[in-house]
Design an enzyme around this catalytic site. Sequence first.
Site, short mmCIF file in Angstrom:
data_model
loop_
_atom_site.label_atom_id
_atom_site.label_comp_id
_atom_site.label_asym_id
_atom_site.label_seq_id
_atom_site.Cartn_x
_atom_site.Cartn_y
_atom_site.Cartn_z
N CYS A 2 -34.65 -6.83 -3.27
CA CYS A 2 -35.97 -6.21 -3.49
C CYS A 2 -36.08 -4.84 -2.84
O CYS A 2 -36.82 -3.98 -3.32
CB CYS A 2 -37.09 -7.14 -3.05
SG CYS A 2 -37.07 -7.47 -1.30
N LEU B 61 -4.20 14.23 -2.88
CA LEU B 61 -3.12 15.20 -2.72
C LEU B 61 -3.13 15.94 -1.38
O LEU B 61 -2.14 16.53 -1.01
CB LEU B 61 -3.12 16.20 -3.88
CG LEU B 61 -2.95 15.57 -5.28
CD1 LEU B 61 -2.99 16.65 -6.34
CD2 LEU B 61 -1.66 14.77 -5.39
N GLY C 193 0.82 -1.21 0.00
CA GLY C 193 0.00 0.00 0.00
C GLY C 193 0.85 1.25 0.00
O GLY C 193 1.72 1.41 0.85
N ASP D 98 -10.26 -7.35 2.06
CA ASP D 98 -9.91 -8.46 1.21
C ASP D 98 -8.39 -8.63 1.10
O ASP D 98 -7.84 -9.70 1.34
CB ASP D 98 -10.49 -8.17 -0.18
CG ASP D 98 -10.80 -9.43 -0.91
OD1 ASP D 98 -11.13 -10.42 -0.22
OD2 ASP D 98 -10.70 -9.43 -2.15
#
Lengths: 534, 623
Positions: B168, B52, B19, B115
């Site tokens: 639904c 940024l 990362g 994940d």
Amino acid sequence: MAAAAVAVAEPKTKYDRQLRIWGDQGQAALEKASICLLNSGPTGTEALKNLVLGGIGSVTVVDGSKVEPSDLGNNFLCNSRVNKECLGQSRAQSVCSFLQELNDAVKVKYVEESPGTMIDTNPSFFSQFTVVIATQLPESSLLKLDGICRAADIVLVAARSYGLTGLVRVSVKEHCVIESKPDHFLDDLRLHNPWTELKQFAKSIDICDKDPVVHKHTPYIVILVRLAEKWADAHDGKLPSTRQEKREFKDLIRAHMLNVDEENYKEAVESSYKVSVTPGISTEIRQIIDDSSSEVNLSSSDFWVLVAALKEFIANEGNGDLPLEGTIPDMTSQTEYYVSLQKIYQAKAETDCLAMEHRVKNILKRIGRHPDSISRAYIKTFCKNARKLRVCRYRSMEEEFNAPVISEVQKYFADEDSCFAMNFYILLRAVDRLAANYSRLPGIFDSEIDEDVPRLKVAAVSVLSDMGLNGTSLSEDLVTEVCRFAGAEIHPVAAFIGGVASQEVIKLVTKQFVPLMGTFIFNGIDLKSQVLAL
Amino acid sequence: MASAASEEAVKAAKVLMVGAGGIGCELLKTLALTGFSDIHLIDLDTIEVSNLNRQFLFRKSHVGQSKAHVARDAVLKFRPKINISSYHANVKDAQFNVDFFKQFNVVLNGLDNLDARRHVNRLCLAAEVPLVESGTTGFLGQVTVHVKGKTECYECQPKPVPKSYPVCTITSTPSKFVHCIVWAKDLLFAKLFGDKNQDNDLNVHSKDGSSSKSDVFERDVDEDLDQYARRIYDHVFGYNIEVALDNEETWKNRRRPTPVYIRDTLPEETVQQNGTSRECNNGHEEPSAMASLGFRNPQEIWTLADNSRVFLETLKLFFEKRQKEIGNLIFDKDDQLAVELVTSAANIRAHSFGIPLHSLFEAKGVAGNIVHAVATTNAMIAGLIVIEAVKVLQGDYKNYRMTYCLEHAKRKMLLMPVEPFEPNESCYVCSETPLLLDVNTKTTKLREVIDKIIKSKLGMNLPLVMIGSTLVFEDGDGLEEDEAANYALNLEKVLAELPAPVINGTKLTVEDFQQELSCSINIKHREEFDEEKEPDGMVLSGWSAPVEKQVTSNGGKLAASSSSAHDTVGDASANPGTKRKLDEVLESKENCDASSSAQVIEDDDDTIMLDEDPTLLKKKRSQ
Ligand SMILES: [Zn+2]
């Protein structure tokens, strides 16, 4: 027109993630602020870097030193050049060219001068800033600077990284916070004391309506207002207060359910405690209202003028309560009901705010200021946050150093959690004393460590005795440890301490959140931290 | 670092950073300036404008470039002599296997999604490399250490998962604004601009097959753009609602929605008038309906008419300016035009269903699950990661800490250090405890078990499934053609009809070679499942099931629960017995991944916090 819109929208994109924390108002305050940094070592540079990224208005670095090989190891200077070229260059200039690259919207300036000299020879220099961040300053300079800043009403944030330990201390006479943004706060619903319009609205809905669609879409505010009234009728006008009564009140709510999965009734049960909140004003707010500053005059700040108005409001229109916040939480409801409720709360909040505005104008007139000199927006924010006001007052460093509150200090020494922090606090001050005597920090020569340990101990004992704490003993291990630190400004600690310092600056400038109320001590050995109110 | 021994350890260390986002930039800088000289860095992302304000190694001119490479180059400028290897790649790629992980002394995570965190955790366990985990949200942050056999692994404790919504609710009975956002983003936006081959429930209510004979969303070559935009508007906000209204059963206990047609919302405006502002949007500026229409304030709530104008305008702009992307667009929270479309569509739908409308700023927060992020916290957390990493390198495990950084100093402490916990004996990742799966073996296909359980719940990447000694499925490249065909066939079979039948009491072995993770699942046959509570039609137990965030629509409950949470935080320092609770409290605000049918979670660069509807929960930090 479209081009203008893009121009307005564009810079926001960069700040999108932080605007979600402190909003446009907070961002505007940052963009107006000017910051002065003393000493651009790793701690100072880290602190400024964070502020420059966030779009602070301007920064001015005061540092008289030249870039040395050790700087190249632990500071991210000289971004675009070969490191060696920076050697011997002004450190302030070097740091500034790096900072400027981070954000071209920020004005970045530097003064090639040692902070100590600046403090001694040009005290008026500091009055142009919003906040002064003093890093790695010895006690003597810090004391003088604190005096200068207090006299000019400038906020001072002192930060220091020292080996695996570090310190951040805010100093300002008074810092008043309207938007303190506490983690959790009860909704201001006034279910215990509904006003006429809310009562009337609640009455207009039949909570016994057998139509299942209506029944399961009646907002819980209505259910609670109605059932609280029903309860009070049966209990001499009193609301449920004991545990047993609260339980019975929940049963009363459940008894009105048509079937078990009516969300709104579940919400009513879960929120039933809101009926039993203590009415009136919290101790914290009471203290602010009763503060002598609320007797205002021409020199009073806007905040205190508002507090004075608040005091009058409570005694008059407020009937002992603060202005209503005016918002309601989301809840299961028919939209029409929900919107009506929203309007009722908003209307009451607006009425309260108008009353406040009226009182503010009168007070302003009375003290000889223009009645419109406090904006409506400010009054509105104040009313909305009236339950959350905070006044932070910091002792001066002079008071801290020369008149410590012995009972507090002894308490810290006796407490397992804060004892280490107290030890570090004393040792950091002892380091400065030793340095004043020997013109160098303890432990920087390996060959002299064995002698420096007892020297540091002697210095620490003298700090303790000056504080009136004869006989208090320090941890031998920590004395040795601090000697070993040798004043090194190691990067992980600098990043952390610089991070904390810049976070405090953000809180102080935006006047949102509550800044650290004391001396923050970080212990990088086992990552503990403490705030000592000294 | 303050001692010769630690300096040696730092100099000799080879570290892997995963990362290069908010935490990553700070971490890479801090590592380099602490004396680390062999750093490997993996990140899949490219730089965005919204990075940024805190990812300080990046400049405007770097937007669109690889974070890993740019971060590497930036740090090499001030530390030219150290070795930094950057990989612009997904940490789940096969090249980063157990052997790759084994070369490192410690792995440092500055990741943005559950994940990937789980994946790295497994590889670290398999490679026996210590892991330092981290995350931040606004002013909150945390750093934890995971060393195999000594402390709990990253997955020993349940992690919160995002709320998922029954299909639904999204397609026909929304009751909250977030439902409208999910509909606009995952159904409407995907239908209009995404992959046409993807399944999409948008038209679930067509009463007969008539509307599906040809795709109404398809624009004929010669169809006028204004005409098309209005047709789509009337179809999704008008016709579809009318169709839904026909189903009386649905509305028996509900407020009936109002169909919305363009002739009612914008009666005055003719097609021609709508096309006036086209020339404003010339040149290099990113197309934006707000810009074309002169709307400046993203925090203002637009009227129904304005939302309708924005909706039509965004549709047209997509076709005029971004035609090439249509067919493979994925919603991105930093894509202004996409956010405009989703905001306006969600608002029009909200109006239909009597749900309060929201501003673009708020809608963007909901749609992108946007995390508050600020430079200060990332810098502080990076400092703490490095301090912890140095302890790990020195094997100083008695001093390992899991550290939580709080927003408000509690009991005068800003940091909350906690000693790490022992591994959880029933953790399916780091122990061998079998799991239990309730499933209808007569109706459930192998594919469903693999997708909904093995991949989504157990987080396996390339799973293999065995029943006894029979291999029924294997994923990945390099399969023989006949094998692949055979597995494909198995995928569509129900469990009881597999070559080795799965019935009540069968034990499945599932493995992921890349993660070197293997676990057993005992099968329990069950025929009835609660549609609302068990929407998968299967229930996995015996594992640390992720806890669904308890965020209700009721602000009062939130206030109550958060106040008790804070008591716990305060108590934790005084009472070791409550430490676990503290961890849970603080974990629950932590980041998560995507695992729902209807909601796709976008990853931000720091950490992700999920709420049902962030705009309704101003105080969610305390969750
Ligand atoms: Zn585990």
